[in-house]
Design an enzyme around this catalytic site. Structure first.
Site, PDB file in Angstrom:
ATOM      1  N   HIS A  11       0.812  -1.211   0.000  1.00 18.71           N
ATOM      2  CA  HIS A  11       0.000   0.000   0.000  1.00 18.71           C
ATOM      3  C   HIS A  11       0.849   1.268   0.000  1.00 18.71           C
ATOM      4  O   HIS A  11       1.910   1.326   0.615  1.00 18.71           O
ATOM      5  CB  HIS A  11      -0.940   0.005   1.210  1.00 18.71           C
ATOM      6  CG  HIS A  11      -0.213  -0.060   2.532  1.00 18.71           C
ATOM      7  ND1 HIS A  11       0.227   1.052   3.199  1.00 18.71           N
ATOM      8  CD2 HIS A  11       0.154  -1.129   3.296  1.00 18.71           C
ATOM      9  CE1 HIS A  11       0.814   0.698   4.328  1.00 18.71           C
ATOM     10  NE2 HIS A  11       0.795  -0.631   4.412  1.00 18.71           N
ATOM     11  N   ASP A  12       0.370   2.254  -0.731  1.00 16.62           N
ATOM     12  CA  ASP A  12       0.923   3.613  -0.734  1.00 16.62           C
ATOM     13  C   ASP A  12       2.314   3.718  -1.347  1.00 16.62           C
ATOM     14  O   ASP A  12       2.996   4.730  -1.175  1.00 16.62           O
ATOM     15  CB  ASP A  12       0.951   4.198   0.691  1.00 16.62           C
ATOM     16  CG  ASP A  12      -0.414   4.199   1.334  1.00 16.62           C
ATOM     17  OD1 ASP A  12      -1.318   4.874   0.810  1.00 16.62           O
ATOM     18  OD2 ASP A  12      -0.600   3.496   2.356  1.00 16.62           O
ATOM     19  N   GLY A  48       5.082  -0.978   2.768  1.00 19.36           N
ATOM     20  CA  GLY A  48       4.230   0.171   2.505  1.00 19.36           C
ATOM     21  C   GLY A  48       5.016   1.473   2.393  1.00 19.36           C
ATOM     22  O   GLY A  48       6.065   1.645   3.010  1.00 19.36           O
TER      23      GLY A  48
END
Length: 282
Positions: free
Chosen positions: A135-136, A153
């Site tokens: 994520h991200d 992340g």
């Protein structure tokens, strides 16, 4: 099914080809010439650009956009909710650029509220089997993640980075453009542009000279980068002092300025440094 089809009117040759065993949820947008193979599942918010090919058994979920001509191979899981225990169902996105190659078992997650709600991947990137983009993450163009590479992340990966098989990057790590990470490396700190990092935990091991030559950097540019590297990682003074000294000497050298900007920008992690006694390794 009732997927939205973006192909030209009256042009059957450009219409998406969807295998009877595939599931394409209503609302999905399919560009001209998309091919969806056996046993794929495409969610209702997905957008597939022109010529995208899902080979078979691909699961594509969430608000995910896949750029034109990208190919995705069996058992890839793309766009499912992020693997972050703080995620609470907020609207998040994953964007993948054009002409990417995503091989078997690759996983890519969208963003979270703590990282701007989005994960983005640039154009012409290659993800070999079982690599993971968390994520991200923010990935540039022309990146290669070899087999079983793991990005935590919020990682930021610059253009033309190559990460070798089995390597892992800690969350929030930055890896600068044209850097190379060796196989099985454990990257817990930021790697400068044009650098090579090896080992677990990874240490800076010089400049990516082979990569620079392959990409057509001039002899003068490589020579300047060597000189700047030696000055930046010399044992005398602090890194901040050495950055200012190098900035004064190489004010007109764009490749060196890229390294200096990276160092000055800073991030959540420290800078990956050479091991003791290895400062002059280029």
């Amino acid at each position: 099914m009732n997927a939205s089809v973006a192909s030209s009117a009256g042009s059957a040759a450009l219409a998406p080809a969807i295998h009877p065993s595939a599931i394409v949820e209503a609302g999905a947008e399919l560009g001209a010439g998309v091919v969806i193979g056996p046993f794929c599942h495409v969610g209702s918010k997905a957008v597939l650009g022109e010529g995208v090919r899902l080979t078979s058994h691909v699961s594509l979920a969430g608000d995910t956009r896949v750029g034109a001509r990208t190919r995705i191979f069996p058992f890839a899981s793309i766009g499912h909710e992020p693997q972050d225990l703080k995620y609470r169902g907020e609207a998040v996105t994953l964007t993948i650029g054009e002409d990417c190659l995503i091989r078997e078992g690759v996983t890519m997650n969208p963003g979270t509220a703590g990282g701007g709600l989005r994960t983005s991947v640039g154009a012409r990137c290659t993800f070999l089997a079982n690599s993971h983009v968390a994520h991200d993450c923010r990935l540039g163009d022309d990146i290669v993640l070899s087999n079983n590479v793991m990005l935590g992340g919020h990682c930021q990966i610059g253009n033309f980075v190559i990460i070798s098989g089995g390597a892992a990057a800690h969350q929030f790590v930055r890896i600068g453009a044209h850097a190379f990470v060796g196989g099985l490396a454990g990257v817990e700190n930021d790697i400068i542009p044009y650098g090579i990092a090896l080992g677990n935990r990874a240490a800076l091991a010089g400049l990516n000279i082979v990569g620079l030559k392959r990409r057509g950097f001039s002899r003068e540019a490589v020579h300047d980068l060597r000189r700047a590297y030696r000055a930046l990682f010399a044992p005398e003074g602090t890194l901040k002092e050495r950055v200012e000294d190098v900035a004064a000497e190489f004010a007109s050298h764009p490749e060196v300025r890229e390294i200096l900007d990276f160092l000055r920008e800073g991030g959540e992690r420290a800078i990956c440094m050479p091991r003791a006694g290895k400062e002059d390794s280029v």
